[in-house]
Design a protein around this motif. Structure first.
Motif, short mmCIF file in Angstrom:
data_model
loop_
_atom_site.label_atom_id
_atom_site.label_comp_id
_atom_site.label_asym_id
_atom_site.label_seq_id
_atom_site.Cartn_x
_atom_site.Cartn_y
_atom_site.Cartn_z
N LYS A 402 0.83 -1.21 0.00
CA LYS A 402 0.00 0.00 0.00
C LYS A 402 0.87 1.27 0.00
N VAL A 403 1.93 1.23 0.76
CA VAL A 403 2.83 2.39 0.83
C VAL A 403 3.52 2.61 -0.53
N GLN A 404 4.03 1.49 -1.08
CA GLN A 404 4.76 1.60 -2.35
C GLN A 404 3.83 2.02 -3.50
N GLU A 405 2.57 1.55 -3.36
CA GLU A 405 1.60 1.87 -4.41
C GLU A 405 1.43 3.42 -4.52
N LEU A 406 1.46 4.05 -3.35
CA LEU A 406 1.33 5.52 -3.35
C LEU A 406 2.48 6.15 -4.14
N GLY A 407 3.67 5.67 -3.84
CA GLY A 407 4.87 6.19 -4.52
C GLY A 407 4.79 5.96 -6.03
N LEU A 408 4.42 4.73 -6.39
CA LEU A 408 4.37 4.37 -7.81
C LEU A 408 3.30 5.20 -8.53
N SER A 409 2.17 5.36 -7.85
CA SER A 409 1.07 6.14 -8.45
C SER A 409 1.51 7.57 -8.68
N PHE A 410 2.23 8.09 -7.67
CA PHE A 410 2.74 9.45 -7.82
C PHE A 410 3.68 9.53 -9.01
N GLU A 411 4.51 8.55 -9.13
CA GLU A 411 5.49 8.48 -10.21
C GLU A 411 4.79 8.50 -11.59
N TYR A 412 3.71 7.78 -11.67
CA TYR A 412 2.98 7.71 -12.92
C TYR A 412 2.02 8.88 -13.08
N GLY A 413 2.01 9.74 -12.05
CA GLY A 413 1.11 10.88 -12.12
C GLY A 413 -0.34 10.45 -11.98
N GLU A 414 -0.53 9.37 -11.29
CA GLU A 414 -1.89 8.84 -11.16
C GLU A 414 -2.38 8.91 -9.72
N LEU A 415 -1.60 9.57 -8.82
CA LEU A 415 -1.97 9.60 -7.41
C LEU A 415 -3.21 10.46 -7.21
N SER A 416 -4.25 9.83 -6.81
CA SER A 416 -5.50 10.56 -6.58
C SER A 416 -5.74 10.67 -5.08
N LYS A 417 -6.63 11.55 -4.70
CA LYS A 417 -6.97 11.74 -3.31
C LYS A 417 -7.59 10.45 -2.74
N GLU A 418 -8.44 9.81 -3.56
CA GLU A 418 -9.14 8.60 -3.12
C GLU A 418 -8.15 7.49 -2.77
N LEU A 419 -7.15 7.32 -3.76
CA LEU A 419 -6.16 6.26 -3.54
C LEU A 419 -5.37 6.54 -2.28
N LEU A 420 -4.98 7.84 -2.11
CA LEU A 420 -4.19 8.22 -0.96
C LEU A 420 -4.94 7.89 0.34
N GLU A 421 -6.20 8.33 0.43
CA GLU A 421 -7.00 8.11 1.64
C GLU A 421 -7.25 6.62 1.89
N SER A 422 -7.56 5.95 0.77
CA SER A 422 -7.85 4.51 0.88
C SER A 422 -6.64 3.76 1.41
N ASN A 423 -5.46 4.07 0.83
CA ASN A 423 -4.26 3.34 1.25
C ASN A 423 -3.83 3.72 2.68
N ILE A 424 -3.99 5.01 3.06
CA ILE A 424 -3.64 5.42 4.42
C ILE A 424 -4.56 4.70 5.44
N ALA A 425 -5.86 4.67 5.09
CA ALA A 425 -6.83 4.03 5.98
C ALA A 425 -6.48 2.55 6.16
N MET A 426 -6.13 1.92 5.03
CA MET A 426 -5.79 0.50 5.11
C MET A 426 -4.51 0.29 5.91
N ALA A 427 -3.54 1.17 5.68
CA ALA A 427 -2.27 1.06 6.42
C ALA A 427 -2.52 1.18 7.91
N MET A 428 -3.38 2.15 8.32
CA MET A 428 -3.67 2.35 9.73
C MET A 428 -4.38 1.14 10.34
N GLU A 429 -5.28 0.61 9.50
CA GLU A 429 -6.01 -0.58 9.97
C GLU A 429 -5.05 -1.71 10.27
#
Lengths: 598, 132
Positions: A402-429
């Motif tokens: 989940k953490v790396q996905e954020l980085g990769l998404s950013f790299e591809y210019g695909e990082l969205s607010k939804e993905l960020l929140e979703s992955n943070i929420a999952m990481a916290m869980e």
């Protein structure tokens, strides 16, 4: 009487002269008157000679009379002072004459006795009757008659009168008189009574003696035998009394040694003690008898009696031999015992040494057990670490992704607010989950300090949480069900360790048995104020022959290095020793069921 | 994907029992390697079926999995197509499994948690090999 004798004689001399002159007168007619002087002178001379002759005769007679009188006096004295009472009775029993002794016997003056009936001095009616009969016999029969009558003596004392009477016929009258001598037999009678009593006494003594005793006369005939004699030698009085001792009971008493004793030894010894005779008796078998003999001499008659006391010492002899034998065996036994004692002491010493050694090893064992529990805890922790690893690896992996996905998404210019929140929420869980796992793990590893009341469901849930992932990974289905919210007073972490241990055992069984659809079911409920927990599996069950051993320490079916063999042993110790509960196991279809009651 | 049917195009099978991980990694690999066809499976048997159907050049697999584990699947795939390349995902404690897998033969291994940089590098190496 003596005093009157001379007068009586003088009177008779005068009588004699008169009688003589009367006779001369009658004779005179026949006489011739003298024819011559010579004849007259011759006649005078003859008369003078005759006179002298007569005078001489007279003197001689007087002398004889005097002698007779003297003799008569002597006899009268003898009569009076004889030691026997002499009575002269008439036919009716009146006393006509009595001597001094007789008067003395009755205690009355002689002159008062004459012409008195003798019956007056007889003490009782019986005696008077006897006396009457006695008189009749005396008068009717010749010879001496005897009787015994009790007489009243001086001062009313009773005298035992022994009468001997004879009748005397006198020419003068047909009514003869009776001469009777009376002896005072009182002392003799007393003696006789005493003798009889003494005899009775002696007989009683003989009878009361508990050992056989016989009294023999000088002819060796038996005078008396006591009860014990009859009893011991099985003979009757009839075949004993009066018999020659050697003839008793088919001559069984004709014992050579007895003959020696009676015929030889007693000739010069009057006392003989402890003379041992061994003999086979007809009725009673072989006996050893100790004889004591006493010879009592009757000096006056020259005869004697023999007291023969017997003691059957057969049993005593036998007992003595037995005692000796026993003594010997006792001595032997004593030696044996002493040896045993020494051995025991040695053993005791050894035991003491062993005990102290055992004591030490007990302590060592206790230490080892402590160590074992600790090790087991460590092992469980290790196991749990393995589980934690499983438990954490996946979440960590996901977290990483989940953490790396954020980085990769950013790299591809695909990082969205939804993905960020979703992955943070999952990481916290995931982080929360990991943190919680740590808490459970910590609880598990911290030893319970004291007993507490806990909810069994909670402990099951916590335990399951630790291993759930690892079971899932192995394709094992774990089903948990609980009703009634059972409570347990005990050590929750230790209980948890037990549940863990049982579940892991089931898991091992599945792997070993390659169970197709492995399934573990944990059930818990309340029953009669106790909590019950069962853990069942379908891992094939426990073989019957090892059923008894599975709770033993170090017992394991697992491959070398795989199992410690203390899981079930410790489970039992925890449940039964520490919490006072019970852990049992039974085989069910395709598997086994562990049941814990606390 | 039709444009990917060039010389550079290849297919890849990703086998992992955690469904979410499986989808996430599959999606990320596909994004990184646009010319690759990515198949995902949640256990060895599904993976084997997909292999038989699509014969991908690269197989990325976990070892511990229910139904059929990674090692058994790899053995069967190797018997079908010997030159299939394997990238093994493994935990630190799975040395034994890795050794056993080594007997069958693998190209690379990645220790979990997965570092995408390493995973991408491993896939890249394999892709180069395919192209040679």
């Amino acid at each position: 009487m003596g005093i009157d004798n001379r007068k009586f004689l003088l009177t008779s001399a005068v009588d004699l002269r008169r009688q003589a002159e009367a006779r001369l007168c009658a004779k005179t007619p026949e006489l011739h008157p003298p024819r011559t002087k010579e004849e007259t002178q011759r006649l005078v001379h003859e008369l003078e000679v005759h006179q002298i002759e007569l005078e001489m005769q007279n003197a001689e007679l007087r002398l004889a009379q005097e002698e007779l009188e003297l003799s008569r006096d002597t006899y009268a004295e003898l009569y009076d002072f004889a030691p026997v009472g002499y009575f002269t009775f008439d036919s009716r029993g009146q006393i006509r004459e009595v001597n001094l002794t007789g008067a003395h016997l009755l205690g009355i003056e002689r002159r008062l006795l004459v012409n008195k009936p003798f019956a007056r001095f007889i003490a009782d009616a019986d005696g008077r009757e006897i006396f009457t009969g006695h008189l009749e016999r005396v008068l009717q029969r010749n010879g001496m008659q005897r009787c015994e009558i009790r007489l009243t003596g001086k001062d009313g004392t009773v005298i035992h009168g022994q009468l001997q009477s004879v009748s005397v016929d006198t020419g003068e009258s047909k009514d003869g008189h009776i001469l009777c001598s009376i002896v005072d037999g009182t002392i003799g009678k007393q003696l006789e009574t005493e003798i009889q009593e003494a005899r009775k006494y002696a007989e009683n003594v003989v009878e009361t003696v508990r050992k056989p005793l016989v009294v023999l006369n000088s002819d060796l005939k038996i005078l008396t035998a006591n009860h014990s004699f009859y009893e011991t030698f099985k003979v009757t009085p009839e075949e004993t009394i009066g018999h020659f001792i050697y003839d008793l009971g088919n001559r069984q008493w004709d014992i050579p040694k007895l003959r020696v004793l009676l015929n030889k030894i007693l000739l010069h010894d009057t006392v003989f003690n402890d003379y041992e005779v061994e003999h086979d008796f007809q009725n009673i078998g072989r006996k050893i008898i100790l004889l004591n003999a006493r010879q009592i001499l009757h000096e006056k008659i020259g005869s004697h009696i023999i007291l023969l006391a017997m003691e059957d010492i057969t049993e005593r002899k036998f007992a003595a031999a037995e005692i000796e034998r026993l003594n010997l065996s006792l001595a032997a036994r004593a030696v044996e015992l002493e040896l045993q004692n020494a051995e025991l002491e040695e053993t005791y010493h050894d035991l003491e040494v062993e005990t102290s050694a055992r004591h030490r090893s007990m302590e060592e064992l206790r230490e080892k057990e402590q160590l074992l529990i600790q090790q087991s805890r460590m092992a469980a922790m290790g196991e749990m670490l393995g589980n934690i690893a499983h438990q954490w690896r996946q979440p960590l992996n996901v977290l990483g992704i989940k953490v790396q996905e954020l980085g990769l998404s950013f790299e591809y210019g695909e990082l969205s607010k939804e993905l960020l929140e979703s992955n943070i929420a999952m990481a916290m869980e995931i982080l929360q989950h990991l943190s919680q796992t740590i808490t459970v793990f910590q609880n598990f590893t911290v030893p319970d300090k004291e007993k507490s009341l806990f909810r069994l469901e909670q402990v099951i849930a916590n335990t399951v949480q630790i291993i759930d992932e690892s079971l899932k990974k192995d394709g094992i289905t774990l089903k948990v069900s609980s009703t009634g919210d059972p409570q347990v007073n005990g050590y929750p972490n230790e209980y948890s360790q037990v549940i863990m241990s049982l579940i892991l055992n089931a898991k091992d069984a599945f792997l070993e048995q390659r169970t197709a659809h492995p399934r573990i079911t944990v059930c818990s409920w309340s029953e009669n104020d106790r909590s019950v927990l069962t853990i069942t599996d379908n891992g094939g069950g426990i073989k019957e022959k090892i059923m008894d051993k599975i709770f033993d320490p170090y017992f394991t079916t697992k491959a070398l290095g795989k199992g410690t063999g203390v899981g079930l042993f410790l489970s039992k110790a925890i449940i039964e020793k520490n919490m006072g509960g019970r852990i049992t196991v039974r085989t069910i279809e395709n598997g086994s069921e562990f049941r814990i009651e606390v | 994907m039709a444009t990917a049917q060039s010389l550079a195009s290849f297919s890849l099978l990703f086998v992992e029992d955690d469904h979410m991980v499986c989808l996430a990694i599959g999606r990320i690999i596909a994004r990184r390697f646009p010319d690759a066809t990515v198949y995902t499976a949640e256990n060895g048997r599904i993976g084997l079926e997909l292999f038989k159907e699509h014969t991908p050049e690269i197989v990325i697999t976990d070892i511990n999995m229910p139904v059929m584990d990674g090692i058994e699947m790899a053995r069967k795939i190797k018997s079908i197509k010997t030159d299939t390349m394997f990238i093994v995902l493994t935990g630190y404690n799975d040395k034994n499994y890795l050794e056993r897998f080594g007997e069958i033969g693998f190209n690379d291994y990645i220790v979990k948690p997965v570092d995408f940089g390493k995973l991408f590098a491993a896939i890249e190496k394999c892709r180069v090999e395919i192209m040679l």
